[in-house]
Scaffold this active site. Structure first.
Site, PDB file in Angstrom:
ATOM      1  N   SER A   1       4.671   6.850   2.574  1.00  0.00           N
ATOM      2  CA  SER A   1       5.149   5.553   3.062  1.00  0.00           C
ATOM      3  C   SER A   1       4.605   4.441   2.178  1.00  0.00           C
ATOM      4  O   SER A   1       3.431   4.474   1.791  1.00  0.00           O
ATOM      5  CB  SER A   1       4.641   5.296   4.490  1.00  0.00           C
ATOM      6  OG  SER A   1       4.966   6.356   5.357  1.00  0.00           O
TER       7      SER A   1
ATOM      8  N   ASN B   1       0.844  -1.196   0.000  1.00  0.00           N
ATOM      9  CA  ASN B   1       0.000   0.000   0.000  1.00  0.00           C
ATOM     10  C   ASN B   1       0.876   1.242   0.000  1.00  0.00           C
ATOM     11  O   ASN B   1       1.953   1.256   0.577  1.00  0.00           O
ATOM     12  CB  ASN B   1      -0.880   0.002   1.267  1.00  0.00           C
ATOM     13  CG  ASN B   1      -1.801   1.213   1.327  1.00  0.00           C
ATOM     14  OD1 ASN B   1      -2.413   1.588   0.317  1.00  0.00           O
ATOM     15  ND2 ASN B   1      -1.911   1.835   2.490  1.00  0.00           N
TER      16      ASN B   1
ATOM     17  N   HIS C   1       0.826   5.091   1.297  1.00  0.00           N
ATOM     18  CA  HIS C   1       0.075   5.934   2.236  1.00  0.00           C
ATOM     19  C   HIS C   1       0.641   7.358   2.197  1.00  0.00           C
ATOM     20  O   HIS C   1       1.862   7.545   2.252  1.00  0.00           O
ATOM     21  CB  HIS C   1       0.180   5.362   3.656  1.00  0.00           C
ATOM     22  CG  HIS C   1      -0.600   6.172   4.632  1.00  0.00           C
ATOM     23  ND1 HIS C   1      -1.976   6.113   4.715  1.00  0.00           N
ATOM     24  CD2 HIS C   1      -0.216   7.113   5.539  1.00  0.00           C
ATOM     25  CE1 HIS C   1      -2.401   6.962   5.626  1.00  0.00           C
ATOM     26  NE2 HIS C   1      -1.348   7.589   6.145  1.00  0.00           N
TER      27      HIS C   1
ATOM     28  N   ASP D   1      -3.157   0.658   8.087  1.00  0.00           N
ATOM     29  CA  ASP D   1      -1.875   1.325   7.799  1.00  0.00           C
ATOM     30  C   ASP D   1      -0.794   0.990   8.827  1.00  0.00           C
ATOM     31  O   ASP D   1       0.039   1.833   9.167  1.00  0.00           O
ATOM     32  CB  ASP D   1      -2.069   2.857   7.729  1.00  0.00           C
ATOM     33  CG  ASP D   1      -3.065   3.261   6.656  1.00  0.00           C
ATOM     34  OD1 ASP D   1      -3.059   2.647   5.579  1.00  0.00           O
ATOM     35  OD2 ASP D   1      -3.859   4.183   6.897  1.00  0.00           O
TER      36      ASP D   1
HETATM   37  C1  GRF Z   1      -2.798   8.840  -2.881  1.00  0.00           C
HETATM   38  O1  GRF Z   1      -2.445  10.006  -2.165  1.00  0.00           O
HETATM   39  C2  GRF Z   1      -2.509   7.603  -2.068  1.00  0.00           C
HETATM   40  O2  GRF Z   1      -1.389   7.715  -1.241  1.00  0.00           O
HETATM   41  C3  GRF Z   1      -3.754   7.526  -1.202  1.00  0.00           C
HETATM   42  O3  GRF Z   1      -4.804   7.875  -2.076  1.00  0.00           O
HETATM   43  C4  GRF Z   1      -4.310   8.758  -3.081  1.00  0.00           C
HETATM   44  C5  GRF Z   1      -4.658   8.160  -4.409  1.00  0.00           C
HETATM   45  O4  GRF Z   1      -4.379   9.034  -5.455  1.00  0.00           O
HETATM   46  N1  GRF Z   1      -3.872   6.231  -0.596  1.00  0.00           N
HETATM   47  P1  GRF Z   1      -4.487   8.548  -6.960  1.00  0.00           P
HETATM   48  O5  GRF Z   1      -5.867   7.917  -7.132  1.00  0.00           O
HETATM   49  O6  GRF Z   1      -3.393   7.563  -7.218  1.00  0.00           O
HETATM   50  O7  GRF Z   1      -4.350   9.802  -7.773  1.00  0.00           O
END
Ligand code: GRF
Length: 271
Positions: free
Chosen positions: A183, A154, A156, A192
């Site tokens: 992260s 994932n 984050h 997370d």
């Molecule tokens: C990103 O900031 C990711 O870290 C978070 O959700 C957002 C997704 O953005 N989990 P995208 O859909 O890849 O533009």
């Protein structure tokens, strides 16, 4: 910085909920040959997610799984898939105190997850990459993909363990942090909380707004996520045991220090 030598390309399943800019960054890097992976399948829990369009444009099989319809009469269906009471004892994501409501909710998640598993299993992914997938996963899904070692990663948008949850940039900004971070971690049963694989930081300059912060952070996310995938492809992500017995990750890349230093330079030079 994404060109580590690798044994073979990883097969990825990417789960999204929204715009999919991380997915697009992966697609672009696959096309450019700088990501040692192929994106085999994309799944979204939102039918209108723009990321689905990005996948279709790139001719990647893409599916929508409707969590709402999966929740209907889920208890019966879920009982055919798992021992719900046992799963409830293992799960750490649902804090609902009424056990009947909690089991009903868990059942809905399990049925939806079984649909995702059905959609992606035939593509035989090496890793499931969460890229803005805004759903919590139950141990049913996690155990399925962790059967041969950690199989779900994932990204984050905060420097974990600070600011878990779905508002990493907002929480970093509102707290008044002077540095923010992104992260990438393996997914475990918590929200997370899984073992950290890589982190990168960026400055928050005075007077900047949340949109500025988000775009600076996102640009860093694309770098870090693809580097982690390349490390995984190269077998450079080692799982060790921490002093507390919990898994700790070590990166065995001779260029590790220069990659981190390049991330810092990049974060400082983003306008
Ligand atoms: C990103 O900031 C990711 O870290 C978070 O959700 C957002 C997704 O953005 N989990 P995208 O859909 O890849 O533009």
């Amino acid at each position: 910085m994404d060109s580590s030598p690798c044994a073979r390309k990883l097969r990825l399943a990417v789960l999204i909920s929204g715009g999919g800019t991380n997915l697009q960054a992966m697609i672009d890097r696959c096309l450019a040959g700088s990501l040692n992976a192929t994106i085999e399948v994309v799944v979204s829990d939102k039918s209108g997610a723009f990321g689905l369009k990005r996948a279709e444009r790139a001719e990647i099989p893409a599916f929508h799984i409707d969590y709402k319809s999966c929740a209907q009469s889920a208890l019966k269906k879920a009982e055919n898939l798992v021992d719900l009471a046992e799963l409830d004892r293992r799960q750490k994501i649902l804090k609902i105190s009424d056990p009947n409501r909690r089991l009903a909710r868990l059942a809905g998640l399990v049925v939806a997850e079984s649909e995702i598993i059905r959609a992606i299993d035939s593509f035989e992914p090496d890793y499931v990459c969460l890229a803005g997938f805004m759903r919590l996963l139950t141990p049913y899904f996690i155990s399925h993909f962790n059967a041969r070692g950690p199989g779900i990663i994932n990204i984050h948008p905060a420097l974990l363990p600070s600011f878990p949850g779905s508002h990493g940039y907002e929480d970093t900004f509102n707290y008044g942090c002077k540095w923010g971070g992104v992260s990438v971690h393996f997914v475990d049963r918590g929200e997370d909380t899984g073992p950290l694989i890589a982190q990168a930081v960026y400055p928050l300059w005075p007077g900047e707004d949340i949109e500025k912060i988000r775009s600076r952070g996102l640009a860093l996310e694309y770098e870090v996520y693809s580097q982690v995938i390349n490390w995984l492809a190269a077998g450079q992500v080692l799982i060790k045991e921490g002093t507390d017995g919990a898994p700790r990750i070590e990166i065995a890349d001779p260029d590790y220090a220069s990659i981190l230093s390049a991330w810092v330079q990049k974060a400082l030079s983003f306008s």
